[in-house]
Design a protein around this motif. Structure first.
Motif, PDB file in Angstrom:
ATOM      1  N   VAL A 297     -16.451 -19.287 -15.963  1.00 55.18           N
ATOM      2  CA  VAL A 297     -17.575 -19.759 -15.156  1.00 55.18           C
ATOM      3  C   VAL A 297     -17.278 -21.174 -14.689  1.00 55.18           C
ATOM      4  O   VAL A 297     -16.953 -22.040 -15.507  1.00 55.18           O
ATOM      5  CB  VAL A 297     -18.888 -19.741 -15.979  1.00 55.18           C
ATOM      6  N   ASN A 298     -17.384 -21.400 -13.391  1.00 49.77           N
ATOM      7  CA  ASN A 298     -17.176 -22.743 -12.835  1.00 49.77           C
ATOM      8  C   ASN A 298     -18.120 -22.979 -11.667  1.00 49.77           C
ATOM      9  O   ASN A 298     -18.349 -22.085 -10.850  1.00 49.77           O
ATOM     10  CB  ASN A 298     -15.730 -22.929 -12.362  1.00 49.77           C
ATOM     11  N   ALA A 299     -18.648 -24.204 -11.597  1.00 47.09           N
ATOM     12  CA  ALA A 299     -19.563 -24.582 -10.528  1.00 47.09           C
ATOM     13  C   ALA A 299     -18.781 -25.042  -9.297  1.00 47.09           C
ATOM     14  O   ALA A 299     -17.560 -25.204  -9.330  1.00 47.09           O
ATOM     15  CB  ALA A 299     -20.500 -25.685 -11.007  1.00 47.09           C
ATOM     16  N   ASP A 300     -19.482 -25.286  -8.204  1.00 44.12           N
ATOM     17  CA  ASP A 300     -18.868 -25.600  -6.918  1.00 44.12           C
ATOM     18  C   ASP A 300     -18.679 -27.089  -6.652  1.00 44.12           C
ATOM     19  O   ASP A 300     -18.132 -27.444  -5.606  1.00 44.12           O
ATOM     20  CB  ASP A 300     -19.716 -25.023  -5.783  1.00 44.12           C
ATOM     21  N   ALA A 301     -19.185 -27.960  -7.534  1.00 51.88           N
ATOM     22  CA  ALA A 301     -19.136 -29.408  -7.287  1.00 51.88           C
ATOM     23  C   ALA A 301     -19.988 -29.754  -6.069  1.00 51.88           C
ATOM     24  O   ALA A 301     -20.852 -28.967  -5.660  1.00 51.88           O
ATOM     25  CB  ALA A 301     -17.693 -29.889  -7.126  1.00 51.88           C
ATOM     26  N   ASN A 302     -19.764 -30.913  -5.465  1.00 57.34           N
ATOM     27  CA  ASN A 302     -20.584 -31.343  -4.323  1.00 57.34           C
ATOM     28  C   ASN A 302     -20.403 -30.393  -3.149  1.00 57.34           C
ATOM     29  O   ASN A 302     -19.292 -29.937  -2.865  1.00 57.34           O
ATOM     30  CB  ASN A 302     -20.189 -32.755  -3.886  1.00 57.34           C
ATOM     31  N   LYS A 303     -21.499 -30.111  -2.457  1.00 59.40           N
ATOM     32  CA  LYS A 303     -21.443 -29.192  -1.320  1.00 59.40           C
ATOM     33  C   LYS A 303     -22.553 -29.529  -0.333  1.00 59.40           C
ATOM     34  O   LYS A 303     -23.558 -30.168  -0.688  1.00 59.40           O
ATOM     35  CB  LYS A 303     -21.560 -27.742  -1.810  1.00 59.40           C
ATOM     36  N   LYS A 304     -22.402 -29.085   0.899  1.00 54.06           N
ATOM     37  CA  LYS A 304     -23.376 -29.382   1.935  1.00 54.06           C
ATOM     38  C   LYS A 304     -24.599 -28.472   1.848  1.00 54.06           C
ATOM     39  O   LYS A 304     -25.712 -28.873   2.197  1.00 54.06           O
ATOM     40  CB  LYS A 304     -22.732 -29.257   3.312  1.00 54.06           C
ATOM     41  N   SER A 305     -24.384 -27.235   1.424  1.00 52.32           N
ATOM     42  CA  SER A 305     -25.475 -26.263   1.353  1.00 52.32           C
ATOM     43  C   SER A 305     -25.537 -25.672  -0.043  1.00 52.32           C
ATOM     44  O   SER A 305     -24.524 -25.215  -0.558  1.00 52.32           O
ATOM     45  CB  SER A 305     -25.256 -25.149   2.379  1.00 52.32           C
ATOM     46  N   ILE A 306     -26.716 -25.688  -0.655  1.00 48.06           N
ATOM     47  CA  ILE A 306     -26.856 -25.168  -2.010  1.00 48.06           C
ATOM     48  C   ILE A 306     -26.569 -23.677  -2.064  1.00 48.06           C
ATOM     49  O   ILE A 306     -26.109 -23.154  -3.084  1.00 48.06           O
ATOM     50  CB  ILE A 306     -28.263 -25.468  -2.583  1.00 48.06           C
ATOM     51  N   SER A 307     -26.808 -22.966  -0.965  1.00 46.21           N
ATOM     52  CA  SER A 307     -26.578 -21.519  -0.949  1.00 46.21           C
ATOM     53  C   SER A 307     -25.184 -21.155  -0.458  1.00 46.21           C
ATOM     54  O   SER A 307     -24.760 -20.000  -0.577  1.00 46.21           O
ATOM     55  CB  SER A 307     -27.627 -20.821  -0.082  1.00 46.21           C
ATOM     56  N   GLY A 308     -24.443 -22.117   0.087  1.00 48.65           N
ATOM     57  CA  GLY A 308     -23.124 -21.823   0.631  1.00 48.65           C
ATOM     58  C   GLY A 308     -22.046 -21.799  -0.435  1.00 48.65           C
ATOM     59  O   GLY A 308     -22.208 -22.359  -1.525  1.00 48.65           O
ATOM     60  N   PRO A 309     -20.916 -21.151  -0.157  1.00 48.23           N
ATOM     61  CA  PRO A 309     -19.823 -21.090  -1.129  1.00 48.23           C
ATOM     62  C   PRO A 309     -19.090 -22.417  -1.236  1.00 48.23           C
ATOM     63  O   PRO A 309     -19.136 -23.247  -0.330  1.00 48.23           O
ATOM     64  CB  PRO A 309     -18.914 -19.999  -0.553  1.00 48.23           C
ATOM     65  N   GLY A 310     -18.406 -22.605  -2.375  1.00 44.78           N
ATOM     66  CA  GLY A 310     -17.656 -23.835  -2.610  1.00 44.78           C
ATOM     67  C   GLY A 310     -16.341 -23.548  -3.295  1.00 44.78           C
ATOM     68  O   GLY A 310     -15.762 -22.472  -3.157  1.00 44.78           O
ATOM     69  N   VAL A 311     -15.875 -24.511  -4.095  1.00 41.97           N
ATOM     70  CA  VAL A 311     -14.527 -24.421  -4.676  1.00 41.97           C
ATOM     71  C   VAL A 311     -14.491 -23.726  -6.029  1.00 41.97           C
ATOM     72  O   VAL A 311     -13.424 -23.357  -6.519  1.00 41.97           O
ATOM     73  CB  VAL A 311     -13.906 -25.832  -4.817  1.00 41.97           C
ATOM     74  N   GLY A 312     -15.629 -23.556  -6.668  1.00 39.01           N
ATOM     75  CA  GLY A 312     -15.641 -23.049  -8.038  1.00 39.01           C
ATOM     76  C   GLY A 312     -15.023 -21.683  -8.211  1.00 39.01           C
ATOM     77  O   GLY A 312     -14.390 -21.394  -9.228  1.00 39.01           O
ATOM     78  N   ASN A 313     -15.173 -20.815  -7.213  1.00 46.49           N
ATOM     79  CA  ASN A 313     -14.668 -19.460  -7.350  1.00 46.49           C
ATOM     80  C   ASN A 313     -13.142 -19.393  -7.302  1.00 46.49           C
ATOM     81  O   ASN A 313     -12.539 -18.467  -7.847  1.00 46.49           O
ATOM     82  CB  ASN A 313     -15.276 -18.564  -6.271  1.00 46.49           C
ATOM     83  N   TYR A 314     -12.511 -20.392  -6.652  1.00 47.49           N
ATOM     84  CA  TYR A 314     -11.048 -20.466  -6.722  1.00 47.49           C
ATOM     85  C   TYR A 314     -10.604 -20.660  -8.172  1.00 47.49           C
ATOM     86  O   TYR A 314      -9.612 -20.075  -8.621  1.00 47.49           O
ATOM     87  CB  TYR A 314     -10.531 -21.628  -5.876  1.00 47.49           C
ATOM     88  N   ILE A 315     -11.359 -21.472  -8.906  1.00 45.00           N
ATOM     89  CA  ILE A 315     -11.003 -21.779 -10.291  1.00 45.00           C
ATOM     90  C   ILE A 315     -11.178 -20.548 -11.169  1.00 45.00           C
ATOM     91  O   ILE A 315     -10.299 -20.193 -11.959  1.00 45.00           O
ATOM     92  CB  ILE A 315     -11.853 -22.948 -10.812  1.00 45.00           C
ATOM     93  N   THR A 316     -12.331 -19.869 -11.045  1.00 46.16           N
ATOM     94  CA  THR A 316     -12.583 -18.711 -11.917  1.00 46.16           C
ATOM     95  C   THR A 316     -11.589 -17.585 -11.644  1.00 46.16           C
ATOM     96  O   THR A 316     -11.104 -16.936 -12.576  1.00 46.16           O
ATOM     97  CB  THR A 316     -14.020 -18.186 -11.744  1.00 46.16           C
ATOM     98  N   MET A 317     -11.269 -17.354 -10.376  1.00 46.41           N
ATOM     99  CA  MET A 317     -10.311 -16.289 -10.045  1.00 46.41           C
ATOM    100  C   MET A 317      -8.906 -16.652 -10.516  1.00 46.41           C
ATOM    101  O   MET A 317      -8.176 -15.798 -11.042  1.00 46.41           O
ATOM    102  CB  MET A 317     -10.315 -16.029  -8.538  1.00 46.41           C
ATOM    103  N   ALA A 318      -8.517 -17.910 -10.350  1.00 43.99           N
ATOM    104  CA  ALA A 318      -7.185 -18.336 -10.781  1.00 43.99           C
ATOM    105  C   ALA A 318      -7.053 -18.253 -12.295  1.00 43.99           C
ATOM    106  O   ALA A 318      -6.008 -17.840 -12.818  1.00 43.99           O
ATOM    107  CB  ALA A 318      -6.911 -19.758 -10.296  1.00 43.99           C
ATOM    108  N   LYS A 319      -8.092 -18.630 -13.015  1.00 40.64           N
ATOM    109  CA  LYS A 319      -8.056 -18.534 -14.478  1.00 40.64           C
ATOM    110  C   LYS A 319      -7.931 -17.076 -14.921  1.00 40.64           C
ATOM    111  O   LYS A 319      -7.201 -16.769 -15.871  1.00 40.64           O
ATOM    112  CB  LYS A 319      -9.322 -19.153 -15.074  1.00 40.64           C
ATOM    113  N   SER A 320      -8.635 -16.190 -14.244  1.00 38.04           N
ATOM    114  CA  SER A 320      -8.563 -14.764 -14.600  1.00 38.04           C
ATOM    115  C   SER A 320      -7.161 -14.221 -14.348  1.00 38.04           C
ATOM    116  O   SER A 320      -6.615 -13.472 -15.173  1.00 38.04           O
ATOM    117  CB  SER A 320      -9.588 -13.965 -13.788  1.00 38.04           C
ATOM    118  N   ALA A 321      -6.575 -14.586 -13.208  1.00 34.06           N
ATOM    119  CA  ALA A 321      -5.224 -14.121 -12.900  1.00 34.06           C
ATOM    120  C   ALA A 321      -4.203 -14.708 -13.870  1.00 34.06           C
ATOM    121  O   ALA A 321      -3.262 -14.019 -14.285  1.00 34.06           O
ATOM    122  CB  ALA A 321      -4.861 -14.490 -11.462  1.00 34.06           C
TER     123      ALA A 321
END
Length: 613
Positions: A370-394
């Motif tokens: 589980v990883n958060a998106d850090a600072n972002k322009k839109s609370i509902s928009g996607p961010g960087v956190g999912n790159y981290i969770t997917m990379a950790k899983s791989a």
């Protein structure tokens, strides 16, 4: 070594049907299976839906009443005439009179009302001037598609469910299915563990929202109805776990519910496996139930621009009527996601207990990230956190599988929104590049069952576990092309069912991906049954593993018997209100242990200092 959390029970219900025995998965890939393989699933759905399976058109009727489709008025509401009201001020040129029951009079007399008694129960009201009123109205919903439970199935009919929100009714069904799918009596499991060695993490992402929950609580006063004593407590998101503990398994173990928007299930799964890995529990029930197909919630997501509207679907197809069946189109030309209802549950054990009990292993949860998106322009928009969770899983997959890391597939979040098709495909594609995976198989089962919010990742997991039963990864059959802005240089986004070998032997694991509003990202690595058993044998030795295989034979027989009974008679709900209740008289306590009258085993109390050797 960490304890390995193995999956020993699967249960639930969504638009594809019952999850145990992989029936929901088989409904998705039915066109890749033989008619003989589908007999049991059609029979199960017919029982759920109250259809005579011997009828000539039974299978056609089952297909029509499952998966994403037009919202059904009998179960939810009529999307062509959604009830509403308009506030108006009525100006009375000449006084008007009407009769009304005294019990229906407002507590505060409106200005300009003259009231006289007609009899002991009735009054006559004469109104002059003006007064405010709510005029009944209805409107045609702009969204008419949703993933709904199979037509005709009502989970509340299975037990005494009076005044229970639909989400809780579904949770009782789903948890009952999962617990009974283990093939081992729950009391036999409890006999092997301490009473506090059971964890339950279950809930919903957005609470219980129908008239018996939040909707009824908020609208009762405006609708002239009474607020009941059940509305507030039954609306709480964690009430799913509370029901399981108090009315289904009689548990005094760890409990709670994490909420992470559309990643909620994986948040709860993470809690369960942490408990098992750390030895804080030996059995974990993890699940979510969501029933969001109500007009107010649909409208709330629609005005955000999140849902696929009928007009947009018509524009995509150049038609006058929307294709409700193809409302969700991940990684293709699309317009938004499709709301859905679902209740899904997994039962996990540590691998040592599973060996001891001979439990059937459907797979294992290597980890959840589980990883958060850090600072972002839109609370509902996607961010960087999912790159981290997917990379950790791989990375974990590579650590466990080595050069076979490519023998995995991805169950994408795949919502069917224009933004998701770009951002999630880029994430998965970049991870595939990084770990030298060519043609990483990608599935997106929301195209079949819609987006159930909290349980969404569990829908993905139950569909994935079925791959190691049928041998087929569900393809995205609602699309006819991949959109030009999708990143897929290293991906194989399946537009048809992908064959994974006999019983899925070509695949050793799957990565489950979730992206939620607010930056709630989670990804999980699930290992195949074969890989899980290989690890168990390495960890515990060949002799113990052979003993396990022998004891598992009886469990498999019990599972087959449960499935056969459920196909013919439906799932029997586990629900015991007011039974085996304990009070202060049922507790015996010392400095080293606690005894409870309803449990054979005692709870140990550690007197050690855990922060010093």
């Amino acid at each position: 070594m960490k304890k390995l959390p193995v999956i020993v029970g699967i249960g639930g219900i969504n638009a594809a049907g019952r999850s145990s025995s992989h029936h929901g998965h088989k409904r998705m890939v039915h066109d890749a299976l033989s008619s003989e393989e589908m007999v049991s699933t059609w029979q199960d759905l017919a029982t759920l839906m109250g259809i005579d399976i011997e009828h000539a058109h039974a299978v056609a009727e089952i297909k029509e009443g499952t998966l994403v489709r037009k919202i059904e008025a009998d179960a939810h509401y009529n999307p062509d005439a959604v009830k509403s009201g308009k506030k108006a001020t009525l100006n009375v040129s000449n006084p008007i009179s009407f009769q009304i029951k005294k019990s229906q009079l407002p507590d505060t007399r409106p200005e300009g009302w003259e009231i006289t008694d007609v009899d002991s129960k009735t009054v006559q009201v004469t109104v002059s001037g003006s007064f405010d009123a709510i005029l009944p109205d209805h409107y045609k919903a702009r969204v008419s598609s949703a993933g709904q439970l199979p037509s005709g199935f009502n989970p509340g009919n299975l037990y005494n469910s009076a005044h229970h929100p639909r989400g809780l009714q579904m949770a009782v069904y789903g948890a009952s299915d999962a617990i009974q799918s283990i093939g081992i009596r729950w009391q036999d499991i409890l006999a092997k563990v301490s009473p506090d060695a059971v964890s339950v993490y279950a809930g919903s992402a957005i609470s219980q929202l129908d008239q018996f929950g939040i909707k009824g609580l908020y609208q009762a006063g405006y609708n002239g109805k009474r607020t009941t004593s059940k509305m507030m407590p039954l609306a709480l998101p964690e009430m799913t776990a509370d029901f399981i503990n108090s009315y289904m398994i009689n548990s005094v173990g760890n409990t709670g519910s994490n909420a992470g928007a559309c990643a909620t299930f994986l948040y709860n799964l993470r809690q369960g496996i942490i408990d098992i890995q750390a030895g804080q529990c030996r059995v974990a029930i993890v699940g979510n139930a969501e029933a969001p197909v109500v007009p107010e919630i649909m409208e709330g997501f629609r005005v955000m621009g999140a849902l696929a509207e009928d007009e947009q679907l018509c524009q995509l197809d150049d038609t006058e009527l929307p294709d409700n069946r193809r409302a969700c189109r991940p990684f293709s030309s699309n317009a938004g996601f499709t709301m859905a209802e679902s209740a899904q549950f997994l039962v996990l054990m540590d691998d040592e207990l599973a060996l001891e009990l001979g439990a059937t292993v459907f797979g294992s949860v290597a980890d959840v990230f589980v990883n958060a998106d850090a600072n972002k322009k839109s609370i509902s928009g996607p961010g960087v956190g999912n790159y981290i969770t997917m990379a950790k899983s791989a990375a974990l997959a590579k650590g466990i599988l080595g050069h076979d890391v490519g023998k995995t597939f991805v169950m994408a979040h795949g919502t069917g929104t224009p933004q998701n098709r770009v951002t999630e495909s880029h994430i998965i594609n970049e991870v595939a590049k990084t770990f030298a995976i060519e043609n990483w198989a990608v599935s997106a089962i929301k195209s079949y069952v819609g987006h159930s919010l909290g349980p969404a990742a569990a829908d993905q997991i139950t569909a994935a576990l079925g791959v190691w039963h049928t041998g087929y990864i569900p393809g995205i059959k609602t699309i006819d092309h991949i959109a030009d802005d999708v990143h897929d240089s290293h991906l194989n986004i399946l537009m048809d069912h992908g064959y994974a070998g006999e019983e899925g032997q070509d695949m050793l694991g799957t990565v489950i991906n979730s992206k939620g509003f607010g930056g709630n990202n989670a990804s999980a690595l699930i290992l195949s049954p074969a890989k899980t058993k290989e690890l168990m044998q390495q960890r515990h030795g060949t002799t113990l593993f052979k003993q396990y295989l022998n004891s598992n034979e009886q469990v498999i027989e019990a599972q087959v018997a449960y499935d056969q009974t459920s196909r013919q008679e439906g799932v029997s709900a586990i629900y015991s209100f007011g039974e085996s209740v304990m009070s202060e008289k049922d507790i015996t306590m010392s400095a080293t242990e606690i005894s409870l009258s309803e449990f054979a085993n005692k709870i140990s109390l550690s007197n050690n200092n855990p922060y010093l050797k």
